[in-house]
Write a protein that holds these residues in place. Structure first.
Motif, PDB file in Angstrom:
ATOM      1  N   UNK A 116       1.131  -1.298   0.140  1.00  0.00           N
ATOM      2  CA  UNK A 116      -0.262  -0.321  -0.448  1.00  0.00           C
ATOM      3  C   UNK A 116       0.956   1.447  -0.240  1.00  0.00           C
ATOM      4  N   UNK A 117       2.225   0.957   0.755  1.00  0.00           N
ATOM      5  CA  UNK A 117       2.898   2.463   0.440  1.00  0.00           C
ATOM      6  C   UNK A 117       3.552   2.389  -0.390  1.00  0.00           C
ATOM      7  N   UNK A 118       4.028   1.810  -0.700  1.00  0.00           N
ATOM      8  CA  UNK A 118       5.348   1.158  -2.148  1.00  0.00           C
ATOM      9  C   UNK A 118       4.117   1.910  -3.193  1.00  0.00           C
ATOM     10  N   UNK A 119       1.990   1.853  -3.589  1.00  0.00           N
ATOM     11  CA  UNK A 119       1.983   2.411  -4.245  1.00  0.00           C
ATOM     12  C   UNK A 119       1.834   3.147  -4.291  1.00  0.00           C
ATOM     13  N   UNK A 169     -10.348 -13.869  -1.108  1.00  0.00           N
ATOM     14  CA  UNK A 169     -10.691 -12.109  -1.143  1.00  0.00           C
ATOM     15  C   UNK A 169      -8.898 -11.234  -0.586  1.00  0.00           C
ATOM     16  N   UNK A 170      -7.666 -12.314  -0.404  1.00  0.00           N
ATOM     17  CA  UNK A 170      -6.896 -11.967   0.283  1.00  0.00           C
ATOM     18  C   UNK A 170      -6.010 -11.245  -1.002  1.00  0.00           C
ATOM     19  N   UNK A 171      -6.420 -12.368  -2.199  1.00  0.00           N
ATOM     20  CA  UNK A 171      -5.857 -11.494  -2.966  1.00  0.00           C
ATOM     21  C   UNK A 171      -6.381 -10.111  -4.664  1.00  0.00           C
ATOM     22  N   UNK A 172      -7.132 -10.942  -4.786  1.00  0.00           N
ATOM     23  CA  UNK A 172      -8.389  -9.423  -4.913  1.00  0.00           C
ATOM     24  C   UNK A 172      -8.489  -8.206  -4.562  1.00  0.00           C
ATOM     25  N   UNK A 173      -8.400  -8.590  -2.851  1.00  0.00           N
ATOM     26  CA  UNK A 173      -8.313  -6.805  -2.222  1.00  0.00           C
ATOM     27  C   UNK A 173      -7.051  -6.905  -1.644  1.00  0.00           C
ATOM     28  N   UNK A 174      -6.618  -6.789  -2.061  1.00  0.00           N
ATOM     29  CA  UNK A 174      -4.742  -6.309  -2.238  1.00  0.00           C
ATOM     30  C   UNK A 174      -4.298  -6.228  -3.540  1.00  0.00           C
ATOM     31  N   UNK A 233      -1.626   9.397  -6.748  1.00  0.00           N
ATOM     32  CA  UNK A 233      -1.697  10.326  -7.437  1.00  0.00           C
ATOM     33  C   UNK A 233      -2.581  11.788  -7.662  1.00  0.00           C
ATOM     34  N   UNK A 234      -3.730  11.468  -7.607  1.00  0.00           N
ATOM     35  CA  UNK A 234      -4.750  12.653  -7.006  1.00  0.00           C
ATOM     36  C   UNK A 234      -4.725  13.106  -6.091  1.00  0.00           C
ATOM     37  N   UNK A 251      -6.177   1.133  -5.572  1.00  0.00           N
ATOM     38  CA  UNK A 251      -6.739   2.460  -5.101  1.00  0.00           C
ATOM     39  C   UNK A 251      -5.556   3.718  -3.912  1.00  0.00           C
ATOM     40  N   UNK A 252      -4.033   3.268  -3.839  1.00  0.00           N
ATOM     41  CA  UNK A 252      -3.432   3.399  -2.972  1.00  0.00           C
ATOM     42  C   UNK A 252      -2.602   5.126  -4.249  1.00  0.00           C
TER      43      UNK A 252
END
Length: 131
Positions: free
Chosen positions: A47-50, A104-109, A121-122, A115-116
Protein backbone atom coordinates in the motif's frame (compact mmCIF):
# COMPACT_ATOMS: atom_id res chain seq x y z
CA UNK A 1 20.50 12.46 -18.89
CA UNK A 2 22.84 9.94 -17.27
CA UNK A 3 24.32 7.07 -19.25
CA UNK A 4 22.74 3.61 -19.13
CA UNK A 5 25.38 2.23 -16.74
CA UNK A 6 24.83 5.09 -14.33
CA UNK A 7 21.05 4.58 -14.45
CA UNK A 8 21.44 0.86 -13.77
CA UNK A 9 23.73 1.42 -10.78
CA UNK A 10 21.39 4.08 -9.38
CA UNK A 11 18.38 1.78 -9.79
CA UNK A 12 20.27 -1.04 -8.13
CA UNK A 13 21.24 1.19 -5.21
CA UNK A 14 17.71 2.55 -4.77
CA UNK A 15 16.20 -0.95 -5.01
CA UNK A 16 18.54 -2.06 -2.24
CA UNK A 17 17.39 0.81 -0.01
CA UNK A 18 13.76 0.00 -0.86
CA UNK A 19 14.19 -3.67 0.04
CA UNK A 20 15.91 -2.86 3.35
CA UNK A 21 13.04 -0.53 4.22
CA UNK A 22 10.55 -3.25 3.27
CA UNK A 23 12.22 -5.72 5.61
CA UNK A 24 12.18 -3.20 8.44
CA UNK A 25 8.48 -2.37 7.96
CA UNK A 26 7.54 -6.05 7.68
CA UNK A 27 9.45 -6.81 10.88
CA UNK A 28 7.62 -4.06 12.75
CA UNK A 29 4.28 -5.34 11.43
CA UNK A 30 5.25 -8.84 12.59
CA UNK A 31 5.75 -7.60 16.13
CA UNK A 32 2.33 -5.97 16.07
CA UNK A 33 0.45 -9.05 14.88
CA UNK A 34 2.10 -12.43 15.36
CA UNK A 35 -0.85 -14.34 13.85
CA UNK A 36 -0.61 -12.97 10.32
CA UNK A 37 2.64 -11.04 10.47
CA UNK A 38 3.65 -11.75 6.91
CA UNK A 39 0.31 -10.70 5.45
CA UNK A 40 0.18 -7.46 7.44
CA UNK A 41 3.73 -6.58 6.51
CA UNK A 42 3.10 -7.38 2.85
CA UNK A 43 -0.07 -5.30 2.84
CA UNK A 44 1.56 -2.30 4.50
CA UNK A 45 4.56 -2.18 2.18
CA UNK A 46 2.49 -2.73 -0.96
CA UNK A 47 0.00 0.00 0.00
CA UNK A 48 2.73 2.47 0.95
CA UNK A 49 4.79 1.68 -2.15
CA UNK A 50 1.81 1.99 -4.48
CA UNK A 51 0.80 5.29 -2.88
CA UNK A 52 4.37 6.59 -3.28
CA UNK A 53 4.47 5.40 -6.89
CA UNK A 54 1.24 7.27 -7.62
CA UNK A 55 2.76 10.43 -6.13
CA UNK A 56 5.98 9.98 -8.11
CA UNK A 57 4.21 9.23 -11.39
CA UNK A 58 1.95 12.29 -11.13
CA UNK A 59 4.76 14.49 -9.84
CA UNK A 60 6.91 13.65 -12.86
CA UNK A 61 4.04 13.89 -15.34
CA UNK A 62 4.07 10.11 -15.88
CA UNK A 63 7.40 10.25 -17.76
CA UNK A 64 8.40 6.61 -17.54
CA UNK A 65 12.01 7.10 -18.66
CA UNK A 66 12.74 10.15 -16.52
CA UNK A 67 15.86 9.48 -14.39
CA UNK A 68 13.95 10.22 -11.16
CA UNK A 69 11.16 7.84 -12.19
CA UNK A 70 13.72 5.12 -12.78
CA UNK A 71 15.47 5.86 -9.48
CA UNK A 72 12.45 6.37 -7.21
CA UNK A 73 9.69 4.51 -9.05
CA UNK A 74 11.39 1.49 -10.58
CA UNK A 75 14.26 1.23 -8.11
CA UNK A 76 13.03 2.38 -4.70
CA UNK A 77 9.33 1.47 -4.98
CA UNK A 78 10.15 -1.68 -6.94
CA UNK A 79 12.50 -2.81 -4.19
CA UNK A 80 10.12 -1.74 -1.44
CA UNK A 81 6.95 -3.43 -2.68
CA UNK A 82 6.75 -7.18 -2.52
CA UNK A 83 4.21 -8.66 -4.89
CA UNK A 84 6.13 -11.93 -5.14
CA UNK A 85 5.56 -12.37 -1.39
CA UNK A 86 1.87 -11.63 -1.93
CA UNK A 87 1.76 -14.42 -4.52
CA UNK A 88 3.44 -16.87 -2.15
CA UNK A 89 1.04 -15.96 0.65
CA UNK A 90 -1.89 -16.63 -1.67
CA UNK A 91 -0.30 -19.96 -2.64
CA UNK A 92 0.05 -20.83 1.07
CA UNK A 93 -3.65 -20.08 1.64
CA UNK A 94 -4.59 -22.23 -1.36
CA UNK A 95 -2.36 -25.03 -0.10
CA UNK A 96 -4.19 -24.83 3.24
CA UNK A 97 -7.46 -25.08 1.26
CA UNK A 98 -8.56 -21.63 2.44
CA UNK A 99 -10.04 -20.82 -0.97
CA UNK A 100 -12.29 -17.93 0.06
CA UNK A 101 -9.56 -16.26 2.11
CA UNK A 102 -7.03 -16.72 -0.73
CA UNK A 103 -9.43 -15.16 -3.23
CA UNK A 104 -10.38 -12.28 -0.92
CA UNK A 105 -6.76 -11.61 0.00
CA UNK A 106 -5.60 -11.66 -3.62
CA UNK A 107 -8.33 -9.49 -5.13
CA UNK A 108 -8.54 -7.28 -2.05
CA UNK A 109 -4.81 -6.60 -2.21
CA UNK A 110 -4.91 -5.73 -5.90
CA UNK A 111 -7.88 -3.40 -5.38
CA UNK A 112 -6.30 -1.71 -2.36
CA UNK A 113 -2.92 -1.08 -4.01
CA UNK A 114 -4.67 0.31 -7.09
CA UNK A 115 -6.68 2.66 -4.86
CA UNK A 116 -3.49 3.66 -3.02
CA UNK A 117 -1.82 4.51 -6.36
CA UNK A 118 -4.84 6.53 -7.49
CA UNK A 119 -4.98 8.40 -4.16
CA UNK A 120 -1.29 9.29 -4.37
CA UNK A 121 -1.66 10.50 -7.95
CA UNK A 122 -4.82 12.45 -7.08
CA UNK A 123 -3.24 14.21 -4.09
CA UNK A 124 -0.17 15.27 -6.09
CA UNK A 125 -2.41 16.33 -9.00
CA UNK A 126 -4.44 18.55 -6.65
CA UNK A 127 -1.28 20.05 -5.16
CA UNK A 128 0.14 20.75 -8.63
CA UNK A 129 -3.11 22.41 -9.72
CA UNK A 130 -3.04 24.74 -6.71
CA UNK A 131 0.62 25.70 -7.07
Amino acid sequence: FPRAGELFSRQFMSASVGKRTCIMVSSIAGWLSADACSMWGTGIVNLAGSFALGCIAMGLGNQRNHPWMLFLGVGMCGGFTTFSTLSMEIADLIHAKLWVLATAYGWGSVLCVWLAFVCGAWIVGCLRAEG
